[in-house]
Design a protein around this motif. Structure first.
Motif, mmCIF file in Angstrom:
data_model
loop_
_atom_site.group_PDB
_atom_site.id
_atom_site.type_symbol
_atom_site.label_atom_id
_atom_site.label_comp_id
_atom_site.label_asym_id
_atom_site.label_seq_id
_atom_site.Cartn_x
_atom_site.Cartn_y
_atom_site.Cartn_z
ATOM 1 N N GLY A 114 42.543 28.995 23.193
ATOM 2 C CA GLY A 114 41.567 28.124 22.577
ATOM 3 C C GLY A 114 41.008 27.208 23.172
ATOM 4 N N GLY A 115 39.720 26.942 22.838
ATOM 5 C CA GLY A 115 38.688 25.943 23.348
ATOM 6 C C GLY A 115 38.053 26.448 24.760
ATOM 7 N N ALA A 116 37.486 25.707 25.649
ATOM 8 C CA ALA A 116 37.025 26.100 26.520
ATOM 9 C C ALA A 116 36.656 25.007 27.596
ATOM 10 C CB ALA A 116 35.671 26.929 26.442
ATOM 11 N N VAL A 117 36.271 25.601 29.324
ATOM 12 C CA VAL A 117 35.686 24.782 30.086
ATOM 13 C C VAL A 117 34.363 24.820 30.192
ATOM 14 C CG1 VAL A 117 36.040 23.727 32.623
ATOM 15 C CG2 VAL A 117 38.261 24.952 31.190
ATOM 16 N N PHE A 118 33.653 23.643 30.063
ATOM 17 C CA PHE A 118 32.231 23.499 30.295
ATOM 18 C C PHE A 118 31.909 22.837 31.540
ATOM 19 C CE2 PHE A 118 33.238 24.144 25.833
ATOM 20 C CZ PHE A 118 32.247 24.940 25.439
ATOM 21 N N HIS A 119 30.406 23.014 32.067
ATOM 22 C CA HIS A 119 30.022 22.403 32.991
ATOM 23 C C HIS A 119 28.391 22.047 32.780
ATOM 24 C CE1 HIS A 119 27.545 22.448 37.023
ATOM 25 N NE2 HIS A 119 28.118 21.062 36.918
ATOM 26 N N LYS A 120 28.004 20.860 32.886
ATOM 27 C CA LYS A 120 26.594 20.613 32.498
ATOM 28 C C LYS A 120 26.188 19.919 33.848
ATOM 29 C CE LYS A 120 23.620 17.549 29.684
ATOM 30 N NZ LYS A 120 23.775 16.724 28.483
ATOM 31 N N ALA A 121 25.057 20.429 34.521
ATOM 32 C CA ALA A 121 24.386 20.235 35.764
ATOM 33 C C ALA A 121 23.122 19.535 35.540
ATOM 34 C CB ALA A 121 24.079 21.459 36.799
ATOM 35 N N GLU A 122 23.013 18.092 35.975
ATOM 36 C CA GLU A 122 21.737 17.463 36.015
ATOM 37 C C GLU A 122 21.340 16.940 37.472
ATOM 38 O OE1 GLU A 122 21.696 15.140 32.022
ATOM 39 O OE2 GLU A 122 23.686 15.061 32.409
ATOM 40 N N ALA A 123 20.238 16.361 37.523
ATOM 41 C CA ALA A 123 19.722 15.815 38.613
ATOM 42 C C ALA A 123 20.773 14.782 39.319
ATOM 43 C CB ALA A 123 18.304 15.471 38.841
ATOM 44 N N THR A 124 21.198 13.943 38.527
ATOM 45 C CA THR A 124 21.903 12.802 38.893
ATOM 46 C C THR A 124 23.339 12.619 38.628
ATOM 47 O OG1 THR A 124 21.233 11.502 37.048
ATOM 48 C CG2 THR A 124 19.817 11.203 38.759
ATOM 49 N N ARG A 125 23.803 13.731 37.888
ATOM 50 C CA ARG A 125 25.230 13.743 37.548
ATOM 51 C C ARG A 125 25.592 15.204 36.961
ATOM 52 N NH1 ARG A 125 26.110 10.809 31.618
ATOM 53 N NH2 ARG A 125 25.008 12.280 30.285
ATOM 54 N N SER A 126 26.848 15.394 37.348
ATOM 55 C CA SER A 126 27.654 16.915 37.034
ATOM 56 C C SER A 126 28.688 16.477 36.028
ATOM 57 C CB SER A 126 28.034 17.536 38.357
ATOM 58 O OG SER A 126 27.851 19.191 37.879
ATOM 59 N N THR A 127 28.830 17.159 34.972
ATOM 60 C CA THR A 127 29.763 16.818 33.827
ATOM 61 C C THR A 127 30.614 18.051 33.477
ATOM 62 O OG1 THR A 127 28.075 15.288 32.721
ATOM 63 C CG2 THR A 127 30.183 15.956 31.368
ATOM 64 N N PHE A 128 31.746 17.817 33.641
ATOM 65 C CA PHE A 128 33.067 18.803 33.270
ATOM 66 C C PHE A 128 33.677 18.544 32.164
ATOM 67 C CE2 PHE A 128 32.122 18.334 37.783
ATOM 68 C CZ PHE A 128 31.494 19.706 38.427
ATOM 69 N N THR A 129 33.813 19.378 31.205
ATOM 70 C CA THR A 129 34.603 19.226 29.959
ATOM 71 C C THR A 129 35.613 20.124 29.804
ATOM 72 O OG1 THR A 129 32.783 17.988 29.229
ATOM 73 C CG2 THR A 129 34.244 18.433 27.601
ATOM 74 N N TRP A 130 37.091 19.748 29.691
ATOM 75 C CA TRP A 130 37.832 20.619 29.004
ATOM 76 C C TRP A 130 37.970 20.373 27.562
ATOM 77 C CZ3 TRP A 130 37.698 18.147 33.730
ATOM 78 C CH2 TRP A 130 37.912 19.111 34.876
ATOM 79 N N ASN A 131 37.342 21.331 26.830
ATOM 80 C CA ASN A 131 37.211 20.896 25.398
ATOM 81 C C ASN A 131 38.260 21.385 24.409
ATOM 82 O OD1 ASN A 131 35.491 19.632 23.439
ATOM 83 N ND2 ASN A 131 35.148 21.554 22.627
ATOM 84 N N GLY A 132 38.987 20.966 23.759
ATOM 85 C CA GLY A 132 39.909 21.524 22.501
ATOM 86 C C GLY A 132 40.978 22.273 23.206
ATOM 87 N N ILE A 133 41.481 22.059 24.648
ATOM 88 C CA ILE A 133 42.244 23.331 25.003
ATOM 89 C C ILE A 133 43.762 22.690 24.700
ATOM 90 C CG2 ILE A 133 42.983 24.402 27.362
ATOM 91 C CD1 ILE A 133 40.113 23.718 28.351
ATOM 92 N N PRO A 134 44.356 23.927 24.460
ATOM 93 C CA PRO A 134 45.855 23.778 23.962
ATOM 94 C C PRO A 134 46.727 23.787 25.435
ATOM 95 C CG PRO A 134 45.273 26.049 23.647
ATOM 96 C CD PRO A 134 44.075 25.284 23.835
ATOM 97 N N GLU A 135 47.816 23.053 25.279
ATOM 98 C CA GLU A 135 48.760 23.002 26.094
ATOM 99 C C GLU A 135 49.452 24.282 26.184
ATOM 100 O OE1 GLU A 135 52.618 20.708 27.555
ATOM 101 O OE2 GLU A 135 51.896 20.090 25.860
ATOM 102 N N PHE A 136 49.764 24.855 27.378
ATOM 103 C CA PHE A 136 50.154 26.324 27.285
ATOM 104 C C PHE A 136 51.501 26.646 26.423
ATOM 105 C CE2 PHE A 136 52.882 29.820 28.989
ATOM 106 C CZ PHE A 136 52.089 30.857 29.198
#
Length: 350
Positions: free
Chosen positions: A211-233
């Motif tokens: 469930g959930g997913a890992v995302f990456h958003k690339a921008e010129a001045t910042r880089s964002t990583f999101t572990w979104n709604g991910i269940p513990e194993f």
């Protein structure tokens, strides 16, 4: 909250297969360490057969641990309760608050954002800032359980003085620089202490395959990583964490819904920074110790855990040992004056 250490406990570290079995480090190289056969535990008969080895240790070691403990208490200076002694080629050291994982420390800073800022002296300052979560998550990296991928940055990110143009993103809430933090392909909480440069946004056994997913958003001045709604194993506990790298070198970590406040598997959950190599490490409380100013090339972190019986922090214990002894010892065996939290008859950690 800090990890709780309910009582001070002794570690007894026996050294095997040395260049020398004596504290003077002479030239002899015996097949086994010299251990006196005539010591006794207060109120008990003398221990016999102490030199007979069984499964890497020696008969009578349970009685011996009690004897060494009493010997330590008799010799340690009252003004230095964490002092160590050497007796009969055994190093005896008491926990100073860093050598045990114990007690309960529940994650308690949900819906908050923390900023790590380079402080100009080679370390990072940590502060709590206004809650900030970017809902535009970017690209789904398609990570599954215990998996990793490499993503490029649109700027050079300087981390503890080293420039990086890409990042290794792991599904378990952590990123590494230069290589994957989790090279074995299986979650191991001790990987936070490896020599790989890393940032633990919320390092635990997460499973995007469920469930959930890992995302990456690339921008010129910042880089964002999101572990979104991910269940513990192997649980239904969902967790959302966002990590932002700024082109200034600053790092933001935001928690936006944490259900796994301690891990179901008993392993510590780690939040913090690690410069790589063998740095100094500061354990802090993100709910009580901020603002905090870190020293040069020093990692800063907190562990969230629930351990009902003390568990040895092997990394901290070995580091403490090598601060006092030469590095040419290639095998170290430790035994404790308390019961370890372990469910097997015998074990080995290489």
């Amino acid at each position: 909250m800090r990890s709780i250490h309910p009582k001070r406990l002794c570690f007894l570290v026996a050294i095997l297969f040395l260049y020398s079995a004596s504290v003077s480090y002479g030239a002899s190289n015996p097949l086994k360490p010299r251990l006196s056969a005539g010591y006794s535990v207060p109120g008990q008969s003398p221990v016999s057969g102490a030199n007979d080895f069984v499964c890497g240790t020696y008969k009578g070691n349970e009685q011996g641990s009690s004897w060494f403990y009493h010997q330590y208490k008799a010799q340690a200076q009252a003004a230095s309760p964490a002092a160590a002694i050497i007796h009969d080629d055994v190093w005896v050291v008491e926990d100073d608050g860093t050598l045990l994982f114990s007690g309960l420390n529940v994650f308690d800073t949900d819906l908050q954002t923390f900023r790590f800022t380079p402080n100009g002296v080679g370390g990072y300052d940590v502060s709590s800032i206004g809650f900030s979560f970017d809902p535009a998550l970017g690209t789904n990296l398609g990570l599954g359980d215990d998996t990793n991928t490499t993503v490029g940055l649109l700027f050079t990110f300087n981390y503890f003085g080293a420039p990086w143009s890409d990042v290794h993103v792991n599904s378990n809430g952590i990123i590494g620089f230069g290589t994957d933090v989790n090279p074995t392909g299986f979650f191991d909480s001790n990987d936070f202490f490896s020599e790989i440069s890393k940032i633990a946004a919320y390092f635990m056994d997460l499973n995007p395959a469920a469930g959930g997913a890992v995302f990456h958003k690339a921008e010129a001045t910042r880089s964002t990583f999101t572990w979104n709604g991910i269940p513990e194993f192997d649980t239904g506990n969902l967790n959302t964490i966002q990590l932002v790298l700024h082109d200034t070198g600053a790092i933001d970590a935001t928690f936006n819904g944490i259900t796994s406040t301690v891990a179901a598997n008993g392993a510590p959950i780690t939040f913090g920074i690690h410069p790589g190599g063998t740095p100094g490490l500061e354990i802090i409380s993100f709910s009580n110790d901020l603002p905090f100013s870190g020293a040069v090339f020093t990692g800063i972190y907190e562990n969230y855990l629930n351990i009902t019986q003390p568990l040895v922090n092997e990394v901290a214990l070995m580091k403490k040992f090598y601060q006092s002894f030469p590095v040419y010892f290639f095998q170290i065996i430790f035994f404790t004056y308390f019961k370890q939290t372990i469910g097997v008859f015998a074990n080995e950690i290489n």
